[in-house]
Design an enzyme around this catalytic site. Structure first.
Site, PDB file in Angstrom:
ATOM      1  CG  HIS A  77      -0.232   0.156   2.140  1.00  0.00           C
ATOM      2  ND1 HIS A  77      -0.035   0.974   3.303  1.00  0.00           N
ATOM      3  CD2 HIS A  77      -0.654  -1.177   3.666  1.00  0.00           C
ATOM      4  CE1 HIS A  77       0.336   0.670   4.525  1.00  0.00           C
ATOM      5  NE2 HIS A  77       0.339  -1.190   5.014  1.00  0.00           N
ATOM      6  CG  ASP A  79      -2.461   3.863   3.036  1.00  0.00           C
ATOM      7  OD1 ASP A  79      -1.936   3.033   2.585  1.00  0.00           O
ATOM      8  OD2 ASP A  79      -2.990   4.734   3.912  1.00  0.00           O
ATOM      9  CG  ASP A 116       2.901   0.024   8.062  1.00  0.00           C
ATOM     10  OD1 ASP A 116       2.301  -0.287   6.986  1.00  0.00           O
ATOM     11  OD2 ASP A 116       1.603   0.414   8.636  1.00  0.00           O
ATOM     12  CD  GLU A 146      -2.996  -1.708   5.380  1.00  0.00           C
ATOM     13  OE1 GLU A 146      -2.891  -2.554   6.258  1.00  0.00           O
ATOM     14  OE2 GLU A 146      -1.781  -0.222   5.597  1.00  0.00           O
ATOM     15  CD  GLU A 147      -1.282   1.971   7.674  1.00  0.00           C
ATOM     16  OE1 GLU A 147      -1.323   1.597   8.363  1.00  0.00           O
ATOM     17  OE2 GLU A 147      -0.001   1.539   7.445  1.00  0.00           O
ATOM     18  CG  ASP A 170       1.971  -3.735   5.331  1.00  0.00           C
ATOM     19  OD1 ASP A 170       2.890  -3.309   5.531  1.00  0.00           O
ATOM     20  OD2 ASP A 170       0.544  -3.973   5.478  1.00  0.00           O
ATOM     21  CG  HIS A 458       0.899   2.404  12.857  1.00  0.00           C
ATOM     22  ND1 HIS A 458      -0.298   1.650  12.664  1.00  0.00           N
ATOM     23  CD2 HIS A 458       1.286   1.599  11.014  1.00  0.00           C
ATOM     24  CE1 HIS A 458      -0.174   1.683  11.878  1.00  0.00           C
ATOM     25  NE2 HIS A 458       0.458   1.222  10.790  1.00  0.00           N
TER      26      HIS A 458
END
Length: 487
Positions: A77, A79, A116, A146-147, A170, A458
């Site tokens: 992904h 994003d 990520d 995705e996030e 991922d 994150h």
């Protein structure tokens, strides 16, 4: 060549990754990075296609002699989670991420790094351009958003892919092959902001919980880390028992899949109680430091005197907010009875935001058992509804069920054992991956997920290990070179 990531191998991947770092790519704002990927594809004369959502696939024919091998898809992904330290000035819509090398790790200055899943996309780009790589017909699938809800995978067109084997890059632990993941759902709520006048003779303070480690709610939820929203609710609950507190706002967290590192509230109280109030904050700070000194060494309760707000909440709303947040479930609900160490069901008390006329709440639930996913979501909804909020549940996404008979898994295991002289870890994880949704759209798709070591994703402490990236790259090349024939 990159400016900050020179001199580390594989350089082709780090050059791609640093190029991605220059392109803003917040979730739901992927236009710039998709434009970057399309320009890159055009420069290499690769075919591209997009679906209505904007998911992008880039195609390259097989290397000479590999035409009869099964077509494969490399998926990641584009994003990223956009988190920064509170004292860092950074505009994720416009500013480039600033990666740097720290020993065997790549980190970012004051923000999330975006490895990520930028590193997965960078590896896919490298596979398609490295002249030493032999590959079958190959597709690079770049999914969106995705996030914040796996939007790209949920809306993925059913005619975009031509392959029957998909490698998702991922995952975040070197030497681990992921073959299944939990499903998830978001539960959100809105409280109407009922306004009241600020009592005369009041002073105002911003109180807060800061210094938490945070983390990915699918990876670190079992680790016992502090939740800034939960600690702030606990602090407010105790303050209302001791002082004539009036609450003006409550704000914590930014993303549904990140454990809140901080939480802040603006409160008023009679000036006559000011001395005792600040003394209590000091004692609360000592208490939480004592409770969490091992797991959260930087956790702190803080207060700063502020100007009086224009309004406060009514006492009724304030009570409903504080009590519901205080009793809100957060963390592991149940461990798997079948797979040792696997979180089966959890919930994350993720985001609270105070606006002019409402207070919004966002929570996230995960489970590898569909019925338990809805059961914990219903429990969260019950707490919020009982407190008078308007509650909604999202559509959610399904779990990815493991397939031990997977051809790509068995091939990868054999290659890994030959390369590294040991068996890989084969696992299902609690974090969400897009594979379950992609498998729904493409029945029979043979899927596997792996990747290099990433830590503290994150959060602004996100980092990726350089040596494990090289190992993952060498493994990926060997797997791609040994894809079976298309019989």
């Amino acid at each position: 060549m990159g400016k900050n990531l020179n001199g580390i191998e594989p350089q082709i991947i780090w050059d791609n990754f640093e190029s991605l770092c220059q392109v803003p790519r917040p979730s739901k704002k992927e236009e710039k990075v998709i434009g970057f990927m399309k320009k890159w594809a055009a420069e290499h004369n690769f075919e591209t296609a997009q679906d209505k959502t904007g998911n992008l696939v880039i195609r390259k024919p097989a290397s000479p002699g590999m035409e009869n091998r099964k077509p494969i898809c490399i998926q990641g992904h584009v994003d990223m989670v956009c988190e920064k330290n509170r004292d860092v000035e950074f505009d994720f819509d416009n500013d480039p991420i600033q990666p740097y090398i720290d020993g065997d790790w790549v980190k970012a200055r004051g923000t999330t790094l975006g490895a990520d899943n930028g590193i997965g996309v960078a590896m896919g780009m490298a596979l398609m351009t490295d002249p030493t790589v032999k590959h079958p017909p190959i597709e690079l699938l770049c999914t969106l958003d995705e996030e914040t809800g796996l939007t790209g995978a949920i809306t993925l067109a059913t005619d975009l892919l031509k392959c029957k084997i998909l490698i998702n890059l991922d995952s975040e632990e070197d030497g681990h092959f992921t073959i299944g993941c939990a499903g998830g759902i978001n539960t959100s709520a809105v409280f109407k902001y009922e306004k009241d006048e600020v009592p005369s003779g009041s002073v105002a303070y911003e109180i807060g919980i800061k210094g938490g480690r945070g983390g990915h709610s699918g990876i670190e939820i079992h680790d016992g880390r502090a939740n800034g929203a939960k600690f702030l609710a606990r602090l407010l609950f105790n303050l209302t028992k001791r002082f004539d507190i009036r609450l003006a706002n409550f704000d914590s967290g930014n993303k549904h899949n990140a454990i809140p590192r901080e939480g802040f509230a603006l409160v008023t109280l009679p000036a006559s109680q000011e001395k005792e109030f600040t003394a209590y904050l000091e004692s609360f700070d000592k208490m939480i430091k004592n409770e969490y000194h091992t797991k959260e060494p930087d956790l702190a309760a803080v207060c700063t005197k502020k100007d009086l707000p224009a309004k406060v909440m009514t006492k009724d709303l304030q009570r409903r907010i504080i009590y519901s947040f205080h009793i809100m479930p957060h963390g592991v609900v149940r461990m798997s009875p079948d797979i040792k160490g696997l979180v089966q069901t959890s919930t994350n008390f993720a985001v609270i935001q105070t606006l002019d006329n409402e207070i919004t709440v966002l929570t996230s639930q995960r489970s590898s058992v569909e019925s338990e996913k809805y059961a914990i979501a219903e429990r969260v909804a019950a707490v919020l509804e009982f407190a008078g909020a308007e509650v909604k549940m999202g559509d959610g996404y399904p779990a990815w069920e493991p397939n031990m008979n997977s051809v790509i898994l068995n091939e990868a295991v054999g290659i890994y054992e030959k390369m590294y002289g040991k068996k890989p870890v084969i696992e299902a994880i609690h974090a969400g991956l897009e594979c379950g949704l992609i498998g729904e759209k493409y029945p029979g798709m043979d899927m596997l997920s792996f990747g290099p070591n990433l830590e503290e994703v994150h959060t602004p402490n996100e980092r990726i290990q350089i040596s494990s990236t090289l190992r993952t790259w060498n493994l990926l090349k060997e797997i791609v070179n040994n894809i079976p024939e298309n019989k």
